[in-house]
Design a protein around this motif. Structure first.
Motif, PDB file in Angstrom:
ATOM      1  N   ALA A  81     119.830  50.112  14.392  1.00  9.09           N
ATOM      2  CA  ALA A  81     120.483  50.161  15.695  1.00  9.09           C
ATOM      3  C   ALA A  81     121.996  50.119  15.556  1.00  9.09           C
ATOM      4  O   ALA A  81     122.718  50.923  16.180  1.00  9.09           O
ATOM      5  CB  ALA A  81     120.003  48.992  16.556  1.00  9.09           C
ATOM      6  N   LEU A  84     123.405  53.423  14.206  1.00  7.59           N
ATOM      7  CA  LEU A  84     123.357  54.507  15.188  1.00  7.59           C
ATOM      8  C   LEU A  84     124.419  54.320  16.258  1.00  7.59           C
ATOM      9  O   LEU A  84     125.075  55.279  16.681  1.00  7.59           O
ATOM     10  CB  LEU A  84     121.969  54.588  15.813  1.00  7.59           C
ATOM     11  N   ILE A  85     124.600  53.098  16.710  1.00  8.82           N
ATOM     12  CA  ILE A  85     125.610  52.833  17.735  1.00  8.82           C
ATOM     13  C   ILE A  85     127.011  53.155  17.218  1.00  8.82           C
ATOM     14  O   ILE A  85     127.849  53.713  17.939  1.00  8.82           O
ATOM     15  CB  ILE A  85     125.529  51.371  18.205  1.00  8.82           C
ATOM     16  N   GLY A  93     123.955  57.980  20.605  1.00 11.29           N
ATOM     17  CA  GLY A  93     124.191  56.762  19.836  1.00 11.29           C
ATOM     18  C   GLY A  93     123.817  55.500  20.591  1.00 11.29           C
ATOM     19  O   GLY A  93     122.994  54.704  20.119  1.00 11.29           O
ATOM     20  N   GLY A  97     120.516  53.552  19.696  1.00 13.63           N
ATOM     21  CA  GLY A  97     120.859  52.221  19.235  1.00 13.63           C
ATOM     22  C   GLY A  97     120.187  51.143  20.063  1.00 13.63           C
ATOM     23  O   GLY A  97     119.626  50.178  19.525  1.00 13.63           O
TER      24      GLY A  97
END
Length: 226
Positions: A81, A84-85, A93, A97
């Motif tokens: 997470a 991805l964020i 994202g 996330g």
């Protein structure tokens, strides 16, 4: 004489341990990397033409963040997470996330994940997407792949784990395809109005790849092509 390098499939998994969740993220990265140009082409039609590159970058960062011996399923999901964020641009994202972060929270007390726990985790992840994106089924978003996957998992909580996950991956793929005739109601695609009809949603397409990656790991078929 040519020597085959094909790997022999392993036995299907009955639960997911931390190392299996890490294998899922690696497999998802591999599939998204293979299909990055396809995802970007889908996004070029109704979005910013960067979904494939963004997802490839984000999942590559997630793989790089994996430890040699991950502590727990929740830890792997939280690391994913955060990667991805921080690395995936646009709406994907925060949405992905949030999905993996909510999954992590749902799995916090599990050393291994069975079908029932996976249902809870995916349901929590979807709840995060709904809250973050203010979307619902039929809006032509990644939810149109996640919801069918969840329903397939729910329908088979008493069956074999691998069968349930494979059914969920198939349902996600069907959900992806079902976005083609939809009118987009959320995101940049919604600005196109009727011109969004006739195009597969890129978020639904990447969701289908992520679910297929999980099915590959659970079924022991990670050496096979997607």
């Amino acid at each position: 004489m040519t020597t085959s390098t094909a790997q022999t499939p392993s036995a299907p998994l009955t639960t997911l341990a931390a190392t299996d969740v890490a294998a899922w993220i690696r497999r998802a990265c591999a599939l998204v990397t293979e299909q990055a140009d396809y995802l970007t082409a889908l996004d070029a039609a109704i979005g910013d033409a960067d979904h494939g590159a963004n997802m490839k970058r984000g999942l590559t960062a997630a793989v790089e963040a994996l430890g040699a011996e991950p502590d727990s399923p929740a830890a792997v999901l939280k690391q994913t997470a955060m990667a991805l964020i921080s690395k995936v641009g646009g709406a994907a994202g925060p949405l992905y996330g949030t999905f993996f972060l909510r999954m992590s929270t749902a799995c916090a007390k599990h050393e291994t994940i069975d079908t029932a726990a996976l249902v809870d985790a995916v349901e929590a992840g979807i709840g995060g997407i709904v809250q973050r994106g203010n979307a619902e089924a039929g809006d032509k978003t990644m939810l149109d792949a996640w919801y069918p996957a969840l329903e397939a998992l729910r329908a088979d909580t008493d069956g074999a784990f691998a069968a349930a996950v494979n059914a969920a991956a198939d349902a996600a793929a069907a959900g992806r395809d079902a976005t083609e005739p939809m009118l987009a109601k959320k995101g940049r695609a919604s600005y196109l109005g009727e011109r969004s009809v006739g195009h597969i949603d890129p978020g639904a397409a990447s969701t289908a790849l992520i679910m297929r990656a999980l099915a590959d790991v659970v079924s022991g078929q990670t050496a096979d092509a997607a």
